[in-house]
Scaffold this active site. Structure first.
Site, mmCIF file in Angstrom:
data_model
loop_
_atom_site.group_PDB
_atom_site.id
_atom_site.type_symbol
_atom_site.label_atom_id
_atom_site.label_comp_id
_atom_site.label_asym_id
_atom_site.label_seq_id
_atom_site.Cartn_x
_atom_site.Cartn_y
_atom_site.Cartn_z
ATOM 1 C CB SER A 106 -14.617 2.834 -15.276
ATOM 2 O OG SER A 106 -14.366 1.590 -14.672
ATOM 3 C CE LYS A 109 -10.480 1.299 -15.319
ATOM 4 N NZ LYS A 109 -11.769 1.119 -14.643
ATOM 5 C CB SER A 163 -13.226 0.316 -18.659
ATOM 6 O OG SER A 163 -13.487 1.102 -17.525
ATOM 7 C CE LYS A 268 -12.578 4.556 -18.694
ATOM 8 N NZ LYS A 268 -13.711 3.621 -18.937
#
Length: 343
Positions: A106, A109, A163, A268
């Site tokens: 992720s 993203k 997420s 993140k």
């Protein structure tokens, strides 16, 4: 370098003293235990005849398969890849397998958010979660039911902070030209940023074919940090949205965001079995703006532990930040392995 740890001692808990009866005439009530329901002979026989369930082990991460976890480093990190660089000077302070190309889960993203923000699409426009946003890669669930309508800004918030995979997919699907154009734009942006070891096939990170290197991801973090909206949404600790008649609270996937002793400007997280536990951050330590990348960390909380180990090192007596003027070199360790590119 000597790394010292803390030892904890366990103190046995003393049992509480039983209370004495105030009167010899006090009555003690007995409690009858319920008798277990009789077992059906048929069910007992069926269970005995049923074959034992096969325990299927999770897939090993790419880093494990490539032997990256065998790479030793002075901080004894659990991540097979780690990279710490000064955001302003590009000075590399710590490097462990920085060129290894691995699935990034992720962390994808972050590129998704960058493209959405740069496209200047309306954050107030309502977007609908559809069947197209279901996870057909890992078949994971989502709190965003099919038919849910949220604004682009809300979806962006959930994608960065929690997420949320369906949120990220819907953002890509509603990009000008659709999902195919969005993925092409992701790869074009990577090339424009000099991320030559990076390749994307979808906007969520569920695919193991979304791959990059730590050095490439540091470039992405630096560019994304220039956008106040990405900084704000990625470092939010919780967010509540209306899902139908219910108010549903979502939380951050990064526990360090809630800790008052970290100054995080962007973050993140990511995880799929093939990628291991991943984390990228921009944070201020010892008066410096630093970018940290941890990929393929083994263990649920190990990426957080690795970030804490790096912080302890950089703020301690052996920190290279204290010896920059005298030419103290950064810690560097790497393994010789072939780069693995997504196809």
């Amino acid at each position: 370098m000597l790394l010292t740890g803390l030892t904890a001692s366990l103190v046995p808990v003393q049992p509480a003293q039983a209370a004495t009866a105030s009167s010899s005439k006090a009555k003690v009530k007995s409690v009858r235990k319920a008798k277990p329901a009789p077992r059906s002979p048929r069910k007992v026989a069926a269970r005995a005849a049923a074959p034992a369930r096969e325990v299927i082990p999770s897939k090993p991460s790419f880093g494990t398969m490539y032997g990256l976890h065998d790479t030793e480093d002075p901080l004894d990190l659990k991540s097979s890849v780690a990279y710490v660089v000064d955001q302003d000077t590009n000075e590399v302070l710590f490097s462990k397998n920085p060129s290894a190309v691995l699935p990034i889960a992720s962390i994808t993203k972050l590129m998704t958010a960058l493209l959405v923000v740069e496209a200047n699409q309306s954050l107030d426009e309502k977007l609908e979660i559809t069947d197209e946003d279901k996870d057909t890669e890992k078949f994971t669930g989502s709190r965003l039911a099919i038919g849910t309508e949220l604004t682009r800004g809300e979806l962006l918030h959930l994608a960065l902070m929690s997420s949320e995979n369906r949120a990220a997919h819907a953002l890509g699907r509603n990009y000008p030209g659709g999902l195919e154009a969005f993925v092409a734009a992701m790869n074009a942006k990577a090339r424009a940023l000099g991320m030559m070891d990076t390749h994307y096939v979808e906007p969520t990170g569920l695919s193991s074919r979304n791959q990059s290197s730590a050095a490439d991801l540091a470039k992405l973090v630096k560019v994304a940090h220039a956008f106040p909206l990405i900084r704000e949404l990625s470092t939010s600790s919780e967010y509540t949205v209306a899902l139908g008649r219910r108010q549903v609270r979502f939380g951050t996937t990064n526990g360090l965001v809630r800790k008052g002793d970290w100054d995080i400007g962007l973050q993140k997280t990511g995880f799929i079995n093939e990628a291991g536990q991943c984390l990228v951050m921009q944070a201020q330590l010892a008066g410096r703006k630093l970018i940290m990348v941890f990929l393929d960390s083994a263990g649920k909380y190990s990426r957080i532990g690795d970030a804490e180990r790096v912080r302890k090192w950089l703020t301690g007596a052996a920190s290279p930040l204290a010896g920059v003027a005298t030419g103290t070199s950064a810690a560097t360790t790497s393994a010789v392995i072939p780069a693995v590119s997504a196809k």
